[in-house]
Enzyme design. Structure first.
Site, PDB file in Angstrom:
ATOM      1  N   LYS A  82      -4.393  32.471  24.571  1.00  0.00           N
ATOM      2  CA  LYS A  82      -4.345  33.738  23.833  1.00  0.00           C
ATOM      3  C   LYS A  82      -3.012  33.979  23.117  1.00  0.00           C
ATOM      4  O   LYS A  82      -2.509  35.097  23.070  1.00  0.00           O
ATOM      5  CB  LYS A  82      -4.634  34.914  24.774  1.00  0.00           C
ATOM      6  CG  LYS A  82      -6.045  34.880  25.354  1.00  0.00           C
ATOM      7  CD  LYS A  82      -6.313  36.013  26.293  1.00  0.00           C
ATOM      8  CE  LYS A  82      -5.655  35.816  27.628  1.00  0.00           C
ATOM      9  NZ  LYS A  82      -6.153  36.693  28.678  1.00  0.00           N
TER      10      LYS A  82
ATOM     11  N   ASP B 242      -8.334  38.169  35.549  1.00  0.00           N
ATOM     12  CA  ASP B 242      -9.024  39.415  35.171  1.00  0.00           C
ATOM     13  C   ASP B 242     -10.539  39.362  35.397  1.00  0.00           C
ATOM     14  O   ASP B 242     -11.170  40.392  35.691  1.00  0.00           O
ATOM     15  CB  ASP B 242      -8.705  39.834  33.724  1.00  0.00           C
ATOM     16  CG  ASP B 242      -8.962  38.754  32.685  1.00  0.00           C
ATOM     17  OD1 ASP B 242      -9.248  37.607  33.065  1.00  0.00           O
ATOM     18  OD2 ASP B 242      -8.874  39.062  31.484  1.00  0.00           O
TER      19      ASP B 242
END
Ligand code: GLC
Length: 459
Positions: free
Chosen positions: A164, A200
Site C-alpha cells: 500500500k 486488520d
C-alpha cells in the site's frame, strides 16, 4: 455546462467500449477457474510450498464473547492511524470510549522506520495526555498492523513486505512490536505494554464474532484488500507448533494472489507502483489503485479522441498519476440525475467546462467497467474462501467486511452479492456480508483480552 445539441458520440466509441468490456470482463467460467486457482494457492500456502497466498497463521481463534476489560488499540494500515480506548463488557459488546485519528504523512510512510515509529509513539503520547490517562498505571495495547507479518507469537511478528505504498526503511524482516517498543522508550513512555499484534482482517472478523458465532471470515475492501478465515489446525501443514487449539485464524494476504489476467492498463499501474510485480490482485481490486487504473483508461480515451473532444484542458486535468482518485469515481457513480449534474459539477471543478452528455455518460460508464471488475474479483475471492471451508455450503457464514470500497462505493456490495448468487444460486443466502465498521481496532482490543486471559498459548 449541459450541452444538449451536440454531435453524436465520436466514431469508434462503441468499439472502444466493447473492447474494454471484454478486457475487464470476468465471466462465470472465469470466476470458476479463479476459484480453482485460489484453492490451489491456498493449499500450497498452508503446506508451506511457494504460493502467492502467504496464508499466515495468526496466534488466535475466534473470541468467546466473554472477554472483558479496558484496552488501548493502535490501528496502522494506510493513510491514517488511530488510537482507541476500548471497553469490553464480557457479554459480546465492545465499545469505543475514545478515539483519535492521525494522518500518516508521506515522509512517515516513505522515510525511515525510526521516523515512522516515532510518529506513532507521538500519537500515543498525545492520546494519553488528551484523555488524562495516568502514566503511573500500565495499559495493555493491541497493535493492528495491516501489512503481511509472519507472527512469531501473539504479540510479535516480522514484517515480510511493505504494501500500500509504504516503504519505510529498516522495518522489513524486523519485529514490528520491538520497533514500536523502542520508539516508546525513546519517547520516555513506559506505561504501555503491547500485548497483541493483529492484522486488520483478523481485527474485523474478531470484532464481529465477539457477538456472532456464525462469523468465520473477515474481509477488507478499502485502500488495500485482504481476507482472513477460520482454519482447522490440522489443515495447516506448515504449522509445526502443536500447542494451538482446533482452529486458528489465517491471514491470507490475498492481495498478492497472482493468477489474474492483467490488462495493459494494469501493467502500467503495476509498473508505476513502489512494488512492481507484487500484489497483483490488490492492484486490480483496491481503492488505492482503482482511481489510477481508471485514469489510465480515461487518458487512453482522451488520446484516441473519444472523450472530451471539445475540451482542450481535459488531457491536463487527468494527465498525471494521482489526478483521478477512487473517491472521484464514487462521486461519479453516485450521480443518478438525468443530466448527470454532479458529474458535471465534478468536471467543472477540474476546469472542464465543455462536457457533452456523451462525455458524462461515457466517463460514468468507464468507471462502471473498472469498478465492476473489482467487485466481481472481490466476490469470486470471497466465494473461494467460503467454498474452501464448506464446499456444499451447508452452514451459514457471516463475513465481516470493512473498508471504504465496500462501505461507500455505490452498488459495490450489491455487485458482490449478485456474483455470489450467480456462483451459488439460492445457497448464496447462506453467505451474509455484514459491515464491521472500524472493526480492526475493536477486534484487536478483543485479541488483547484473549491474550490477557490466556497469558500465553494453551493447548
Ligand atoms: C494490504 C496488506 C494486508 C492488509 C490489507 C488491507 O493488502 O498487505 O495486510 O490486510 O492491505 O488493509
Amino acid at each position: 455546462m449541459a450541452c444538449t445539441n451536440m454531435p453524436p458520440p465520436p466514431a469508434g466509441c462503441e468499439e472502444f467500449v466493447s473492447c474494454l468490456e471484454n478486457l475487464f470482463s470476468l465471466s462465470l467460467n472465469d470466476s470458476r477457474g479463479m476459484i480453482k486457482d485460489f484453492h490451489e494457492e491456498m493449499r500450497k500456502g498452508l503446506s508451506g510450498q511457494a504460493s502467492s497466498l502467504k496464508m499466515l497463521p495468526s496466534f488466535v481463534d475466534r473470541p468467546t464473547g466473554k472477554e472483558r476489560g479496558n484496552f488501548l488499540a493502535l490501528d496502522l494500515g494506510g493513510t491514517n492511524f488511530r488510537v482507541l480506548a476500548v471497553q469490553l463488557d464480557g457479554k459480546g459488546c465492545a465499545a469505543v470510549q475514545a478515539v483519535r485519528k492521525f494522518a500518516v504523512s508521506g515522509e512517515a510512510m516513505q522515510g525511515t522506520g525510526e521516523q515512522l515509529f516515532d510518529f506513532i509513539a507521538d500519537g500515543i503520547d498525545a492520546f494519553l495526555t488528551e484523555n488524562r490517562m495516568k502514566r503511573s498505571s500500565s495499559f495493555p495495547l493491541a497493535f493492528t498492523f495491516s501489512f503481511p507479518v509472519a507472527q512469531t507469537g501473539i504479540a510479535s511478528g516480522r514484517l515480510l513486505e511493505w504494501t500500500k505504498g509504504f516503504t519505510a526503511t529498516g522495518v522489513k524482516g524486523r519485529d514490528v512490536v520491538g520497533l514500536l517498543n523502542d520508539a516508546l522508550k525513546r519517547k520516555g513512555i513506559s506505561c504501555i505494554a503491547v500485548s497483541a499484534l493483529v492484522n486488520d482482517t483478523i481485527g474485523t472478523m474478531v470484532a464481529r464474532s465477539y457477538g456472532d458465532p456464525t462469523c468465520d471470515m473477515g474481509v477488507i475492501l478499502g485502500t488495500g484488500t485482504n481476507a482472513c478465515y477460520r482454519e482447522k489446525r490440522l489443515k495447516i501443514e506448515k504449522l509445526k507448533d502443536r500447542r494451538f487449539r482446533k482452529y486458528i485464524m489465517i491471514n491470507m494476504e490475498w492481495g498478492n494472489f497472482h493468477k489474474v489476467r492483467l490488462t495493459g492498463y494494469d501493467e502500467q499501474v503495476d509498473g508505476a507502483s513502489v512494488n512492481p510485480g507484487a500484489m497483483h490482485f490488490e492492484k486490480l481490486v483496491s481503492g488505492m489503485y482503482l482511481g489510477e487504473l481508471t485514469r489510465l483508461v480515461l487518458m487512453d480515451a482522451i488520446e484516441r479522441r473519444l472523450l472530451f473532444l471539445h475540451e482542450p484542458k481535459a488531457a491536463g486535468a487527468f494527465g498525471q498519476k494521482g489526478l483521478f482518485r477512487t473517491e472521484d469515481m464514487s462521486l461519479i457513480a453516485e450521480d443518478e440525475t438525468t443530466d448527470l449534474l454532479r458529474v458535471e459539477g465534478f468536471l467543472q471543478h477540474r476546469g472542464i467546462t465543455v462536457a457533452t452528455p456523451h462525455d458524462k455518460t461515457f466517463l460514468k460508464h468507464l468507471c462502471e467497467i473498472t469498478a465492476g471488475r473489482s467487485a466481481r474479483l472481490g466476490a469470486t475471492a470471497i466465494s473461494s474462501v467460503i467454498s474452501w471451508m464448506d464446499p456444499e455450503l451447508k452452514d451459514r457464514h457471516t463475513v465481516a467486511v470493512d473498508g471504504t470500497l465496500f462501505e461507500k462505493y455505490p452498488h459495490f456490495k450489491t455487485g458482490i452479492i449478485a456474483v455470489l448468487q450467480e456462483l451459488h444460486g439460492a445457497k448464496a443466502e447462506k453467505i451474509l456480508l455484514v459491515h464491521s465498521k472500524d472493526g480492526s481496532g475493536l477486534g484487536a482490543a478483543i485479541v488483547a483480552a484473549v491474550a490477557a486471559a490466556e497469558s500465553g498459548l494453551n493447548g
